[in-house]
Design an enzyme around this catalytic site. Structure first.
Site, mmCIF file in Angstrom:
data_model
loop_
_atom_site.group_PDB
_atom_site.id
_atom_site.type_symbol
_atom_site.label_atom_id
_atom_site.label_comp_id
_atom_site.label_asym_id
_atom_site.label_seq_id
_atom_site.Cartn_x
_atom_site.Cartn_y
_atom_site.Cartn_z
ATOM 1 N N GLY A 102 0.819 -1.223 0.000
ATOM 2 C CA GLY A 102 0.000 0.000 0.000
ATOM 3 C C GLY A 102 0.843 1.259 0.000
ATOM 4 O O GLY A 102 2.072 1.218 0.091
ATOM 5 N N GLY A 104 2.553 3.597 1.550
ATOM 6 C CA GLY A 104 3.117 3.843 2.883
ATOM 7 C C GLY A 104 3.617 5.262 3.024
ATOM 8 O O GLY A 104 3.802 5.775 4.127
ATOM 9 N N ARG A 105 3.884 5.881 1.883
ATOM 10 C CA ARG A 105 4.319 7.278 1.962
ATOM 11 C C ARG A 105 3.863 8.080 0.746
ATOM 12 O O ARG A 105 4.594 8.907 0.210
ATOM 13 C CB ARG A 105 5.815 7.367 2.119
ATOM 14 C CG ARG A 105 6.571 6.614 1.055
ATOM 15 C CD ARG A 105 7.918 7.149 1.020
ATOM 16 N NE ARG A 105 8.761 6.321 0.185
ATOM 17 C CZ ARG A 105 10.009 6.575 0.007
ATOM 18 N NH1 ARG A 105 10.543 7.608 0.607
ATOM 19 N NH2 ARG A 105 10.749 5.824 -0.770
ATOM 20 N N LYS A 124 4.229 12.430 -2.385
ATOM 21 C CA LYS A 124 5.105 11.347 -1.925
ATOM 22 C C LYS A 124 6.030 11.914 -0.853
ATOM 23 O O LYS A 124 6.810 12.827 -1.122
ATOM 24 C CB LYS A 124 5.915 10.784 -3.094
ATOM 25 C CG LYS A 124 6.771 9.581 -2.702
ATOM 26 C CD LYS A 124 7.235 8.822 -3.927
ATOM 27 C CE LYS A 124 8.209 7.713 -3.568
ATOM 28 N NZ LYS A 124 8.692 7.000 -4.747
ATOM 29 N N GLY A 137 6.919 7.375 6.550
ATOM 30 C CA GLY A 137 6.098 7.963 5.487
ATOM 31 C C GLY A 137 6.739 9.174 4.823
ATOM 32 O O GLY A 137 6.094 9.889 4.054
ATOM 33 N N ARG A 194 3.224 13.846 -7.317
ATOM 34 C CA ARG A 194 3.163 13.014 -8.524
ATOM 35 C C ARG A 194 1.765 13.103 -9.121
ATOM 36 O O ARG A 194 0.782 13.255 -8.397
ATOM 37 C CB ARG A 194 3.393 11.548 -8.171
ATOM 38 C CG ARG A 194 4.667 11.268 -7.477
ATOM 39 C CD ARG A 194 5.017 9.814 -7.603
ATOM 40 N NE ARG A 194 4.175 8.932 -6.827
ATOM 41 C CZ ARG A 194 4.510 7.664 -6.571
ATOM 42 N NH1 ARG A 194 5.634 7.177 -7.061
ATOM 43 N NH2 ARG A 194 3.726 6.894 -5.855
ATOM 44 N N ARG A 201 -1.968 -0.393 -9.558
ATOM 45 C CA ARG A 201 -0.815 -1.253 -9.850
ATOM 46 C C ARG A 201 -1.243 -2.712 -10.000
ATOM 47 O O ARG A 201 -2.351 -3.060 -9.599
ATOM 48 C CB ARG A 201 0.172 -1.176 -8.663
ATOM 49 C CG ARG A 201 0.698 0.220 -8.418
ATOM 50 C CD ARG A 201 0.681 0.549 -6.918
ATOM 51 N NE ARG A 201 0.928 1.973 -6.705
ATOM 52 C CZ ARG A 201 2.134 2.518 -6.596
ATOM 53 N NH1 ARG A 201 3.192 1.749 -6.614
ATOM 54 N NH2 ARG A 201 2.279 3.812 -6.442
ATOM 55 N N ASP A 273 4.203 -4.422 -7.118
ATOM 56 C CA ASP A 273 3.549 -3.207 -6.601
ATOM 57 C C ASP A 273 4.082 -1.967 -7.316
ATOM 58 O O ASP A 273 3.530 -0.882 -7.159
ATOM 59 C CB ASP A 273 3.756 -3.069 -5.089
ATOM 60 C CG ASP A 273 5.215 -3.130 -4.690
ATOM 61 O OD1 ASP A 273 5.886 -4.098 -5.072
ATOM 62 O OD2 ASP A 273 5.699 -2.198 -4.007
ATOM 63 N N ASP A 283 7.099 4.745 -9.635
ATOM 64 C CA ASP A 283 7.933 4.534 -8.445
ATOM 65 C C ASP A 283 9.426 4.564 -8.764
ATOM 66 O O ASP A 283 10.102 3.542 -8.810
ATOM 67 C CB ASP A 283 7.564 3.231 -7.713
ATOM 68 C CG ASP A 283 6.362 3.443 -6.805
ATOM 69 O OD1 ASP A 283 5.708 4.497 -6.926
ATOM 70 O OD2 ASP A 283 6.085 2.570 -5.976
HETATM 71 P P1 AMP Z 1 9.080 1.175 -2.886
HETATM 72 O O1 AMP Z 1 10.234 0.257 -2.932
HETATM 73 O O2 AMP Z 1 9.455 2.632 -2.787
HETATM 74 O O3 AMP Z 1 8.108 0.928 -3.976
HETATM 75 O O4 AMP Z 1 8.338 0.895 -1.508
HETATM 76 C C1 AMP Z 1 7.846 -0.381 -1.126
HETATM 77 C C2 AMP Z 1 6.794 -0.225 -0.072
HETATM 78 O O5 AMP Z 1 7.347 0.375 1.101
HETATM 79 C C3 AMP Z 1 5.624 0.669 -0.483
HETATM 80 O O6 AMP Z 1 4.460 0.117 0.064
HETATM 81 C C4 AMP Z 1 5.979 1.995 0.150
HETATM 82 O O7 AMP Z 1 4.833 2.762 0.386
HETATM 83 C C5 AMP Z 1 6.654 1.559 1.440
HETATM 84 N N1 AMP Z 1 7.619 2.558 1.943
HETATM 85 C C6 AMP Z 1 8.824 2.865 1.417
HETATM 86 N N2 AMP Z 1 9.432 3.819 2.153
HETATM 87 C C7 AMP Z 1 8.590 4.135 3.165
HETATM 88 C C8 AMP Z 1 8.635 5.039 4.265
HETATM 89 N N3 AMP Z 1 9.662 5.833 4.476
HETATM 90 N N4 AMP Z 1 7.568 5.068 5.088
HETATM 91 C C9 AMP Z 1 6.509 4.276 4.898
HETATM 92 N N5 AMP Z 1 6.415 3.405 3.901
HETATM 93 C C10 AMP Z 1 7.431 3.316 3.033
HETATM 94 MG MG MG Z 2 6.452 1.231 -4.656
#
Ligand code: AMP
Ligand code: MG
Length: 524
Positions: A102, A104-105, A124, A137, A194, A201, A273, A283
Site C-alpha cells: 500500500g 506507505g508514503r 510522496k 512515510g 506526482r 498497480r 507493486d 515509483d
Molecule cells: P518502494 O520500494 O518505494 O516501492 O516501496 C515499497 C513499499 O514500502 C511501499 O508500500 C511503500 O509505500 C513503502 N515505503 C517505502 N518507504 C517508506 C517510508 N519511508 N515510510 C513508509 N512506507 C514506506
Molecule cells: Mg512502490
C-alpha cells in the site's frame, strides 16, 4: 484558499470504490477496501524548489496558479472538497509474495479534471498512512530530486510515465541509513507531487485475489475498465472484456519495456507493486541509466547479488509480473488457456519488437533483412568494449556509415577503455561494421534523412546518475540552479542543444563507484 485543484475537483476513485471504514491513521491490515483516509502531516518550513512548467501547460494552468498552492503541495493544507487518502495494494517483492504493502508514503490529495483529462495528484513523502508498516512515510531531498527530474525527463523522451508537478522542501529532517550499513544520517525532507490518470498497480488486484475477495476484485477491475480502458466496451463486464483488458495491459507493458531498453533505463525495483496497469513507469527509486553497455547491470545495491532487475532481464521480469497479474485476475476469468496464450505470445512478440527497435536505433528500417546474429554481436561487442550506450547510438546517428575510420572514432569516443585496450577489438568491430555498412546501403535511404530519423530514436541527453547526483549535492547546500538546468535540458533530449554539450559526455571517472552515481539503495 481556493486553487486550481479545488476548482476542478472531480472524484472517481474515492467515490466509486470501497473505502476503509476505519479512519484511524495507524499501521494495520486493511480489508474490504481500496483505500484509507490519511491526512498529510504539516511540514515546518515548506518551500517550493521547482515546478514543472511543461505539466502545468498540459493542464492549461498558468505559473501564477502555483503560487497559491504551496499549502496543498507541501501537505500543510487539504484541497477543499477532497478527503486525502492512501491506496491499498499488495505485491511480490524480489519474487516473494509480501502481502499488504500500500501507499506507505504517498497520499492522494486531489482528483481533478484539467484540460479535458482526469488526473490524480499524490504527495510522496507527506507522512505516514495505515500502510506505512511502522515507517515514517517521509522522503528525502535526494530521492525526491531523482523522482522529480526523471519523471519529467522520461515523458520528454516519449517513455510512458507518471508525472511530477512540483518539488517541495519540507524544512524537516529525516533520518536515513543510505547503504543500510549502520550509518544513519539526518537528511533534508522533501515531497514530490506526482500526477497520473491512475496509480493502480498489478498489486492493487493481487491483494484482493490473495484474500479471496472476488467481490472487490471485480469492483476494482470494472472501475479500471470503465475509467481507463473504456474502449474495451462501456457496459459488457464479462470474461471477454477481462481477457481483452489483460491482453492490453500485457501489450502496454511490453511497449514500456521496449522504451526502457531503447533509452537504456533500468528501473531497479520491478516488484509487482511498482507495475502500473496503465503501462507507465512508476515509483522511481534506485533506477539508473546504462553508461558502459552491460546487460547484467543494475544500479540497485539491494539487488546486487542476484541482479534480478538487471537491464537485460527487464522483459523476463515484466512477463513474470504479468503472470502474477494473470493469476490475480483468474477468479474472474476461470479459463487458463486464453490467459496462457496471451502470456506465451509475450516472449515471441518481444523478441521480434526488440530486434525491430534495435534495428531502428541503427537506422535500419527493413527489419526483415536484419540478421539476429548481427544484433547479438553488437551487444557482445558493446559489452566487451565498454561502450557508452547513449553516446554510441547518437554518434552513429551523425555518421555516414560507409567509412570504417569514422566508425572507429565513434567507438573511441564512446568507449570507457583506453586506446591500448580498445585496439585489441579492432578486428571484431571491422567485421561487424562491414555487415552494417552493407545493410545501410541496402536501405537505399538518403543519409541526411536517415540521420534525422535516427536522432528521433537515439536521445543525446539522458539523466545520467552522476548528473542527478550533482544537482543533489548542490541542493543539499541550498543551491537549486542545477535542478532547473537539468530540467530544461531534458525537456528536449533529442535536440542538439550545442550550448549544453558538457552533458553529452561519458560518465566522469569520479562517478564510477560513488554512492548515488553507481550505487543506489532502496533507502529514500
Ligand atoms: P518502494 O520500494 O518505494 O516501492 O516501496 C515499497 C513499499 O514500502 C511501499 O508500500 C511503500 O509505500 C513503502 N515505503 C517505502 N518507504 C517508506 C517510508 N519511508 N515510510 C513508509 N512506507 C514506506
Ligand atoms: Mg512502490
Amino acid at each position: 484558499m481556493s486553487n486550481f485543484l479545488a476548482k476542478n475537483i472531480n472524484i472517481h476513485f474515492a467515490k466509486e470504490l470501497p473505502r476503509d471504514v476505519n479512519t484511524k491513521n495507524i499501521s494495520r491490515q486493511v480489508s474490504d477496501a481500496c483505500y484509507s483516509l490519511a491526512d498529510p502531516i504539516k511540514p515546518s518550513n515548506p518551500e517550493i524548489l521547482h515546478v514543472s512548467d511543461l505539466l502545468l501547460k498540459e493542464m492549461d494552468q498558468s505559473k501564477d496558479e502555483i503560487k497559491t498552492c504551496l499549502g496543498v503541495l507541501s501537505g500543510a493544507e487539504n484541497v477543499s472538497g477532497f478527503e486525502p487518502y492512501a491506496m491499498c495494494y499488495g505485491g511480490h517483492q524480489f519474487g516473494n509474495w509480501a502481502g499488504q504493502l500500500g501507499d506507505g508514503r504517498a497520499i492522494n490529495i486531489a482528483e481533478a479534471d484539467l484540460n479535458g483529462k482526469n488526473w490524480k495528484f499524490q504527495l510522496k513523502g507527506a507522512g505516514p498512512t495505515p500502510y506505512s508498516r511502522g515507517s515514517d512515510g517521509l522522503a528525502v531531498l535526494r530521492s525526491s530530486i531523482r523522482e522529480y527530474l526523471c519523471s519529467e525527463a522520461m515523458h520528454s523522451l516519449g517513455v510512458p510515465t507518471t508525472r511530477a508537478l512540483s518539488l517541495v522542501k519540507t524544512g524537516d529532517l529525516v533520518t536515513r541509513d543510505i547503504l543500510y550499513n549502520g550509518n544513519p544520517k539526518k537528511e533534508q525532507g522533501a515531497i514530490v507531487c506526482r500526477v497520473s490518470p491512475s496509480f493502480i498497480r498489478f498489486g492493487s488486484f493481487q491483494i484482493f485475489a490473495a484474500r479471496k475477495d472476488n467481490e472487490n476484485l471485480k469492483k476494482l477491475l470494472d472501475y479500471t475498465i470503465k475509467h481507463h480502458f473504456s474502449h474495451l466496451g462501456e457496459e459488457a463486464r464479462n470474461k471477454e472484456t477481462y481477457l481483452n483488458f489483460f491482453e492490453e495491459v500485457t501489450n502496454r507493458t511490453l511497449e514500456l519495456i521496449l522504451h526502457w531498453q531503447r533509452v537504456g533505463f533500468v528501473h531497479g525495483v520491478m516488484n509487482t507493486d511498482n507495475m502500473s496497469v496503465l503501462g507507465l513507469t512508476i515509483d522511481y527509486g534506485p533506477y539508473g541509466w546504462l553508461e558502459d553497455y552491460n546487460p547484467y547491470w543494475t544500479p540497485n545495491t539491494t539487488d546486487a547479488e542476484n541482479k534480478r532487475y538487471r537491464f537485460g532481464n527487464q522483459a523476463n521480469i515484466a512477463l513474470w509480473n504479468l503472470v502474477q497479474l494473470g493469476n490475480a485476475l483468474f477468479p474472474l476469468i476461470n479459463e487458463v488457456e486464453p490467459l496462457q496464450k496471451i502470456l506465451e505470445d509475450f516472449r515471441d512478440t518481444f523478441s521480434i519488437e526488440y530486434k525491430k527497435m534495435m534495428a531502428k536505433k541503427l537506422g535500419l528500417y527493413q527489419f526483415g533483412n536484419v540478421n539476429q546474429d548481427f544484433i547479438d554481436d553488437l551487444e557482445d561487442h558493446l559489452t566487451r568494449s565498454e561502450i557508452d550506450y547513449t553516446i554510441f547510438f547518437r554518434e552513429l546517428s551523425n555518421s555516414k556509415g560507409t567509412d570504417f575510420e569514422e566508425f572507429w572514432n565513434t567507438i573511441k569516443k564512446s568507449s570507457y577503455l583506453n586506446e591500448q585496450e580498445l585496439v585489441l577489438h579492432i578486428e571484431m568491430w571491422t567485421k561487424w561494421f562491414n555487415v552494417y555498412s552493407k545493410y545501410l546501403s541496402d536501405e537505399n535511404l538518403d543519409a541526411g534523412d536517415r540521420m534525422t530519423k535516427m536522432k528521433e530514436t537515439n536521445p543525446k541527453y539522458v539523466l545520467r546518475n552522476y548528473m542527478a547526483q550533482l544537482a543533489i549535492d548542490d541542493a543539499e547546500k541550498g543551491n537549486y540552479g542545477l535542478i532547473d538546468e537539468l530540467y530544461q535540458l531534458l525537456l528536449k533530449p533529442y535536440d542538439e542543444q550545442q550550448d549544453m554539450d558538457k552533458w553529452y559526455a561519458k560518465r566522469p571517472e569520479w562517478a564510477k563507484h560513488k554512492v548515488g552515481c553507481s550505487m543506489l539503495s532502496c533507502s529514500s
